[in-house]
Design a protein around this motif. Structure first.
Motif, PDB file in Angstrom:
ATOM      1  N   GLY A 137      -2.419  -1.476 -19.146  1.00  0.00           N
ATOM      2  CA  GLY A 137      -2.608  -3.336 -18.848  1.00  0.00           C
ATOM      3  C   GLY A 137      -1.568  -3.177 -17.793  1.00  0.00           C
ATOM      4  N   PHE A 138      -1.261  -2.001 -16.726  1.00  0.00           N
ATOM      5  CA  PHE A 138      -0.312  -1.580 -15.485  1.00  0.00           C
ATOM      6  C   PHE A 138      -1.299  -1.338 -14.563  1.00  0.00           C
ATOM      7  CE2 PHE A 138       2.096   0.553 -13.560  1.00  0.00           C
ATOM      8  CZ  PHE A 138       3.479  -0.429 -12.797  1.00  0.00           C
ATOM      9  N   GLY A 139      -0.973  -2.083 -13.598  1.00  0.00           N
ATOM     10  CA  GLY A 139      -2.025  -0.671 -12.437  1.00  0.00           C
ATOM     11  C   GLY A 139      -1.404  -1.595 -10.879  1.00  0.00           C
ATOM     12  N   ARG A 140      -1.474  -0.265 -10.576  1.00  0.00           N
ATOM     13  CA  ARG A 140      -0.929  -0.520  -8.596  1.00  0.00           C
ATOM     14  C   ARG A 140      -1.800  -0.609  -7.139  1.00  0.00           C
ATOM     15  NH1 ARG A 140       1.462  -4.224 -11.444  1.00  0.00           N
ATOM     16  NH2 ARG A 140       3.635  -4.158 -11.904  1.00  0.00           N
ATOM     17  N   ILE A 141      -2.490  -1.172  -7.054  1.00  0.00           N
ATOM     18  CA  ILE A 141      -2.902  -0.693  -5.871  1.00  0.00           C
ATOM     19  C   ILE A 141      -2.766  -0.771  -4.500  1.00  0.00           C
ATOM     20  CG2 ILE A 141      -5.437  -0.987  -5.247  1.00  0.00           C
ATOM     21  CD1 ILE A 141      -6.882  -1.678  -7.923  1.00  0.00           C
ATOM     22  N   ILE A 142      -2.774  -0.426  -3.607  1.00  0.00           N
ATOM     23  CA  ILE A 142      -2.011  -0.503  -2.322  1.00  0.00           C
ATOM     24  C   ILE A 142      -3.022  -0.343  -0.955  1.00  0.00           C
ATOM     25  CG2 ILE A 142      -0.388  -0.546  -0.819  1.00  0.00           C
ATOM     26  CD1 ILE A 142       0.305   0.615  -3.842  1.00  0.00           C
ATOM     27  N   ASN A 143      -3.588  -0.761  -0.587  1.00  0.00           N
ATOM     28  CA  ASN A 143      -4.723  -0.306   0.679  1.00  0.00           C
ATOM     29  C   ASN A 143      -3.792  -1.056   2.427  1.00  0.00           C
ATOM     30  OD1 ASN A 143      -6.447  -0.570  -1.238  1.00  0.00           O
ATOM     31  ND2 ASN A 143      -7.313  -2.789  -0.770  1.00  0.00           N
ATOM     32  N   ILE A 144      -3.992  -0.134   2.828  1.00  0.00           N
ATOM     33  CA  ILE A 144      -3.548   0.660   4.315  1.00  0.00           C
ATOM     34  C   ILE A 144      -4.315  -0.248   5.179  1.00  0.00           C
ATOM     35  CG2 ILE A 144      -2.691   1.915   5.431  1.00  0.00           C
ATOM     36  CD1 ILE A 144      -1.340   2.325   3.176  1.00  0.00           C
ATOM     37  N   GLY A 145      -3.332  -1.070   5.891  1.00  0.00           N
ATOM     38  CA  GLY A 145      -4.488  -2.076   6.892  1.00  0.00           C
ATOM     39  C   GLY A 145      -3.643  -1.765   7.848  1.00  0.00           C
ATOM     40  N   THR A 146      -3.997  -2.362   8.881  1.00  0.00           N
ATOM     41  CA  THR A 146      -3.543  -2.713  10.236  1.00  0.00           C
ATOM     42  C   THR A 146      -2.872  -3.845  10.713  1.00  0.00           C
ATOM     43  OG1 THR A 146      -4.313  -2.163  12.267  1.00  0.00           O
ATOM     44  CG2 THR A 146      -5.694  -2.877  11.447  1.00  0.00           C
ATOM     45  N   ASN A 147      -1.788  -3.569  11.785  1.00  0.00           N
ATOM     46  CA  ASN A 147      -1.814  -5.521  12.783  1.00  0.00           C
ATOM     47  C   ASN A 147      -2.698  -5.642  13.712  1.00  0.00           C
ATOM     48  OD1 ASN A 147      -1.503  -3.901  14.451  1.00  0.00           O
ATOM     49  ND2 ASN A 147       1.486  -4.226  14.627  1.00  0.00           N
ATOM     50  N   VAL A 245       2.689  -6.997   6.664  1.00  0.00           N
ATOM     51  CA  VAL A 245       2.786  -5.820   8.033  1.00  0.00           C
ATOM     52  C   VAL A 245       4.401  -5.578   8.209  1.00  0.00           C
ATOM     53  CG1 VAL A 245       2.284  -6.490  10.760  1.00  0.00           C
ATOM     54  CG2 VAL A 245       1.588  -7.854   9.155  1.00  0.00           C
ATOM     55  N   VAL A 246       4.160  -4.305   8.756  1.00  0.00           N
ATOM     56  CA  VAL A 246       5.481  -3.367   8.894  1.00  0.00           C
ATOM     57  C   VAL A 246       5.135  -3.053   9.933  1.00  0.00           C
ATOM     58  CG1 VAL A 246       6.358  -1.126   8.310  1.00  0.00           C
ATOM     59  CG2 VAL A 246       5.159  -2.584   6.833  1.00  0.00           C
ATOM     60  N   ASP A 247       6.025  -3.796  11.381  1.00  0.00           N
ATOM     61  CA  ASP A 247       5.769  -3.094  12.841  1.00  0.00           C
ATOM     62  C   ASP A 247       6.339  -3.483  14.377  1.00  0.00           C
ATOM     63  OD1 ASP A 247       5.512  -6.082  12.757  1.00  0.00           O
ATOM     64  OD2 ASP A 247       3.309  -5.415  14.141  1.00  0.00           O
TER      65      ASP A 247
END
Length: 253
Positions: A137-147, A245-247
């Protein structure tokens, strides 16, 4: 779930941004699977630096059976299922504004290769990890994108389009998996100084980016890595379907 109790799997983690993501999670006490396709020596070296918290595992994310076996090995080794997936792997791409395929010459195969790396790879890892996440009953999914799909300073057509599609993928998964306690988000960094993929980028381009950002700084892998860790932390428990966005403020959305 606190980071100290999580088992995190990072794809493409032997070098570059993936390596920094692994180090950031390990620093916070998480156990980490270092996935690699061909960067075996780098993955083993990183695992030796971290110690018992880390497990290097080879798998081609485009091969569904290899991905399934990787998740099984991780669960057997740490005696618990993967609770966080970071889809970071980047298939065979160089950020080179001079040699990039331009509009007149780019082919569908260019696009297809990047779509497979971004979408198919993420689909395989998510499907392999879903049974364990649903059970807990728990999950974390993080996809890496781009600006770049918001601000295409350099038109890397195939790469940028695949990452734009990944945002749609992210939000659809967030909508469907939310009822199971699973969040799905994206971290989109700017051009990073310096990874293998950005090694062909000229100093002039980096200087242009630096002068254009409010922070007057080119984003480094460690900056983006810490943002990824945030999405896996209790502080992001009510956030899903978002693109951070981390830029250094180059893109303000």
């Amino acid at each position: 779930m606190r980071l100290q109790n999580q088992l995190v799997l990072v794809t493409g983690a032997g070098r570059g941004l993936g390596k920094e993501i692994v180090k950031s999670f390990a620093r916070e006490g998480a156990q980490v699977v270092i996935n690699y396709r061909s960067s075996r020596d780098q993955a083993l070296q990183l695992a030796s630096e971290i110690g018992e918290q880390a497990l290097p595992l080879q798998a081609d994310i485009l091969n569904q059976q290899e991905v399934i076996r990787m998740f099984q090995k991780a669960e057997e080794h740490f005696a618990k299922p993967v609770s966080c997936i970071v889809n970071n792997a980047l298939l065979d791409f160089q950020f080179d504004p001079v040699t990039r395929p331009q509009a007149e010459h780019i082919t569908w195969d260019h696009y297809l290769s990047q779509f497979q790396g971004a979408i198919q790879g993420a689909l395989h890892t998510i499907q392999a990890g879903l049974p364990g996440m649903k059970e807990k009953g728990f999950g974390r999914i993080i996809n890496i994108g781009t600006n770049l799909f918001q601000h295409p300073v350099v038109p890397y057509h195939d790469y940028t389009t695949s990452k734009a599609a990944l945002l749609g993928f992210t939000r659809n998964m967030a909508a469907e998996l939310g009822p199971y306690g699973i969040t799905v988000n994206m971290v989109s960094a700017g051009l990073l100084r310096t990874t293998d993929a950005s090694s062909a980028t000229s100093e002039e381009v980096f200087q242009l980016i630096e002068s254009s950002t409010p922070l007057r700084k080119v984003t480094e892998p460690a900056d983006a890595a810490d943002a990824v860790v945030f999405f896996a932390s209790p502080g992001a428990r009510a956030i899903t379907g978002q693109n951070l966005v981390v830029d250094g403020g180059l893109v303000m959305d």
